[in-house]
Design a protein around this motif. Sequence first.
Motif, PDB file in Angstrom:
ATOM      1  N   VAL A  47       7.770  25.593  -8.105  1.00 31.71           N
ATOM      2  CA  VAL A  47       8.117  24.832  -6.895  1.00 31.71           C
ATOM      3  C   VAL A  47       7.736  23.383  -7.145  1.00 31.71           C
ATOM      4  N   LEU A  48       8.677  22.496  -6.929  1.00 35.65           N
ATOM      5  CA  LEU A  48       8.422  21.053  -7.022  1.00 35.65           C
ATOM      6  C   LEU A  48       8.831  20.438  -5.693  1.00 35.65           C
ATOM      7  N   ALA A  49       7.879  19.829  -4.982  1.00 40.11           N
ATOM      8  CA  ALA A  49       8.147  19.308  -3.636  1.00 40.11           C
ATOM      9  C   ALA A  49       7.672  17.863  -3.527  1.00 40.11           C
ATOM     10  N   PHE A  50       8.521  16.999  -2.957  1.00 41.66           N
ATOM     11  CA  PHE A  50       8.195  15.599  -2.706  1.00 41.66           C
ATOM     12  C   PHE A  50       8.296  15.344  -1.206  1.00 41.66           C
ATOM     13  N   PHE A  51       7.319  14.623  -0.651  1.00 43.56           N
ATOM     14  CA  PHE A  51       7.311  14.314   0.775  1.00 43.56           C
ATOM     15  C   PHE A  51       7.090  12.820   0.959  1.00 43.56           C
ATOM     16  N   ASP A  52       8.091  12.137   1.481  1.00 46.84           N
ATOM     17  CA  ASP A  52       7.972  10.700   1.770  1.00 46.84           C
ATOM     18  C   ASP A  52       7.877  10.530   3.279  1.00 46.84           C
ATOM     19  N   THR A  53       6.712  10.852   3.828  1.00 47.62           N
ATOM     20  CA  THR A  53       6.451  10.685   5.255  1.00 47.62           C
ATOM     21  C   THR A  53       5.034  10.177   5.438  1.00 47.62           C
ATOM     22  N   CYS A  54       4.761   9.589   6.571  1.00 46.62           N
ATOM     23  CA  CYS A  54       3.396   9.214   6.896  1.00 46.62           C
ATOM     24  C   CYS A  54       2.530  10.467   6.993  1.00 46.62           C
ATOM     25  N   HIS A  55       1.258  10.354   6.603  1.00 46.68           N
ATOM     26  CA  HIS A  55       0.260  11.427   6.706  1.00 46.68           C
ATOM     27  C   HIS A  55       0.603  12.643   5.853  1.00 46.68           C
ATOM     28  N   ASN A  92      -4.499  10.035   6.257  1.00 47.13           N
ATOM     29  CA  ASN A  92      -4.752   8.995   7.261  1.00 47.13           C
ATOM     30  C   ASN A  92      -4.013   7.694   6.959  1.00 47.13           C
ATOM     31  N   GLN A  93      -2.975   7.767   6.125  1.00 48.82           N
ATOM     32  CA  GLN A  93      -2.225   6.567   5.772  1.00 48.82           C
ATOM     33  C   GLN A  93      -0.773   6.673   6.241  1.00 48.82           C
ATOM     34  N   TRP A  94      -0.125   5.517   6.284  1.00 48.03           N
ATOM     35  CA  TRP A  94       1.300   5.456   6.550  1.00 48.03           C
ATOM     36  C   TRP A  94       2.056   5.315   5.230  1.00 48.03           C
ATOM     37  N   ALA A  95       3.268   5.830   5.211  1.00 49.30           N
ATOM     38  CA  ALA A  95       4.157   5.661   4.059  1.00 49.30           C
ATOM     39  C   ALA A  95       5.084   4.493   4.375  1.00 49.30           C
ATOM     40  N   TRP A  96       4.924   3.401   3.654  1.00 50.60           N
ATOM     41  CA  TRP A  96       5.608   2.163   4.009  1.00 50.60           C
ATOM     42  C   TRP A  96       7.089   2.192   3.632  1.00 50.60           C
ATOM     43  N   ASP A  97       7.877   1.541   4.495  1.00 53.18           N
ATOM     44  CA  ASP A  97       9.304   1.328   4.252  1.00 53.18           C
ATOM     45  C   ASP A  97       9.531  -0.100   3.805  1.00 53.18           C
ATOM     46  N   ASN A 102      13.382  -2.470   3.147  1.00 54.98           N
ATOM     47  CA  ASN A 102      14.835  -2.503   2.941  1.00 54.98           C
ATOM     48  C   ASN A 102      15.514  -1.214   3.391  1.00 54.98           C
ATOM     49  N   GLY A 103      14.948  -0.599   4.437  1.00 51.88           N
ATOM     50  CA  GLY A 103      15.632   0.537   5.049  1.00 51.88           C
ATOM     51  C   GLY A 103      15.305   1.887   4.468  1.00 51.88           C
ATOM     52  N   HIS A 104      14.420   1.969   3.444  1.00 50.50           N
ATOM     53  CA  HIS A 104      14.039   3.282   2.944  1.00 50.50           C
ATOM     54  C   HIS A 104      12.626   3.217   2.369  1.00 50.50           C
ATOM     55  N   GLY A 105      12.060   4.387   2.076  1.00 48.02           N
ATOM     56  CA  GLY A 105      10.679   4.466   1.656  1.00 48.02           C
ATOM     57  C   GLY A 105      10.429   3.879   0.282  1.00 48.02           C
ATOM     58  N   ALA A 106       9.333   3.136   0.137  1.00 49.47           N
ATOM     59  CA  ALA A 106       8.968   2.579  -1.164  1.00 49.47           C
ATOM     60  C   ALA A 106       8.644   3.701  -2.154  1.00 49.47           C
ATOM     61  N   PHE A 107       8.008   4.767  -1.674  1.00 48.99           N
ATOM     62  CA  PHE A 107       7.693   5.917  -2.526  1.00 48.99           C
ATOM     63  C   PHE A 107       8.966   6.480  -3.152  1.00 48.99           C
ATOM     64  N   THR A 108       9.999   6.667  -2.329  1.00 50.18           N
ATOM     65  CA  THR A 108      11.268   7.208  -2.833  1.00 50.18           C
ATOM     66  C   THR A 108      11.925   6.246  -3.809  1.00 50.18           C
ATOM     67  N   ASP A 109      11.837   4.957  -3.530  1.00 47.38           N
ATOM     68  CA  ASP A 109      12.425   3.963  -4.421  1.00 47.38           C
ATOM     69  C   ASP A 109      11.825   4.084  -5.823  1.00 47.38           C
ATOM     70  N   TYR A 110      10.492   4.155  -5.903  1.00 44.49           N
ATOM     71  CA  TYR A 110       9.854   4.272  -7.213  1.00 44.49           C
ATOM     72  C   TYR A 110      10.100   5.645  -7.834  1.00 44.49           C
ATOM     73  N   LEU A 111      10.269   6.660  -7.000  1.00 43.71           N
ATOM     74  CA  LEU A 111      10.617   7.982  -7.512  1.00 43.71           C
ATOM     75  C   LEU A 111      11.949   7.935  -8.252  1.00 43.71           C
TER      76      LEU A 111
END
Length: 466
Positions: free
Chosen positions: A113-121, A153-158, A160-169
Amino acid sequence: MFISPLTLLPGSRQCFLFFVTKSQNLVMNQKENVEVFQGNIAKRDILHSALTSFFEDASPNDILFLFWAGHGFLHNNEGYFVPFDGDAYNPEDSMIKMTDVRDLIDHTIASTVLAFFDTCHSGAIARNIQHEMVRGLEVKGSGKVLIAACTSNQWAWDRNGHGAFTDYLIRGLEGEAADANGEIDVYNLYSYVSKKVAEEFKDQTPVMKSTLTGKPLLLKRVVKREGQSFGTSPAIETKIVNSSGAYFWLGDLTCEYDEYREPKAGTYELVLKNPDSKTERTLKLMQQNSGQYALSVRNFADMVTIENIRVESQKEDTTVTITLVSLGDYSSFTFPEMSINLMGKRLSADDIAMLRVRRILFGEELPRYDHSSVLLESMIINPSNAKIQVISNLLRILKEKGYTMEQIRGKVVEQLILTGTLQEIEDLTFVVENGVIKKVCLQGYRPKYYANVEPTKIEINESVNI
């Protein structure tokens, strides 16, 4: 397991999920093996049912891939994923508990199982609350990997309209996370994404939980192009600058901030840790002068006054908190800009705005037609709704003064918004090679003057050499 980065769409903050199943007889990228949920179909009941069947109906030979982008919510120390119909006043019945997703991952019989979550907390892992261990997304079993965009306890920052985490992914899967052999395994990918996110956002730390045994899980193999090598510095160093980082501009002062917040509408706070003495003196002098200053931070700009500067000093640390107040609009309304007829051709206000954008970015001059061109020049340089003066050829001027690319980007944001040219910037990206700006990409929207007319989109995608 090989994942095409083309299938990994940027995660917007509306709920977006896709599931991929691969067994020995299936191909990962075939459409029949992929389920996508977004928009109004991403409701709680639909997602809960799909998640349950996805994990519970798997076979031992299956490889399961889950990507989730959207909002995360923390309520009574319980983490929730927010579906399309999520209600913050009733999260228990309208959202999906992170612990429920964890349990599904725990108990599935799928081999991997490989799971990615780009959400706050999303990294709501074990933590001590009143001496009781509250468990969030913690993976058990073998062959399971979970990578979350941030801690509990952190936020996932956006941006340009999408998550920075996803962009680097996506960038990592496209090759930036490859090792010397061109291989991207799950640990290389996490290391790359975690480093990049932490460099851009000091208050976002991706989290990884893994129970893999044996060799690292191979995600992708990047084929080398002629003359290309992995794991070593390329001959041409390419840098993508699509944020202003932690830099802000306040008038002519630019430096890095440690925190930025908006306590209420029209009030902004910047926190600086251990600024140099020159910065402190400049700020105090600006406050004493009671001046009006242009503020630019991230993709935002406003005209402000300095309400207060609070300096807190301890043994080795000094914290400066700057409180700024917006001046608001100079008038009670913003009126539409004029158009002009030039040599028999009508130039709309949006056409003139595009000429102004090109003047600001590249210093592009007008051809001299007739007396009408004098009026057009005035409309470019002196826009009716401007709060600051237009600066021509800004990229080259700031580059020659030695500013960083992030600082230059911040000043461009200030110019485009506070001259009244754009109201919103969706994307502003520089492609930089060996310190030279080779490409500029801009997407932004004009001010909306009429309620029944959609704002015009301004776009530039141009090769340059600055």
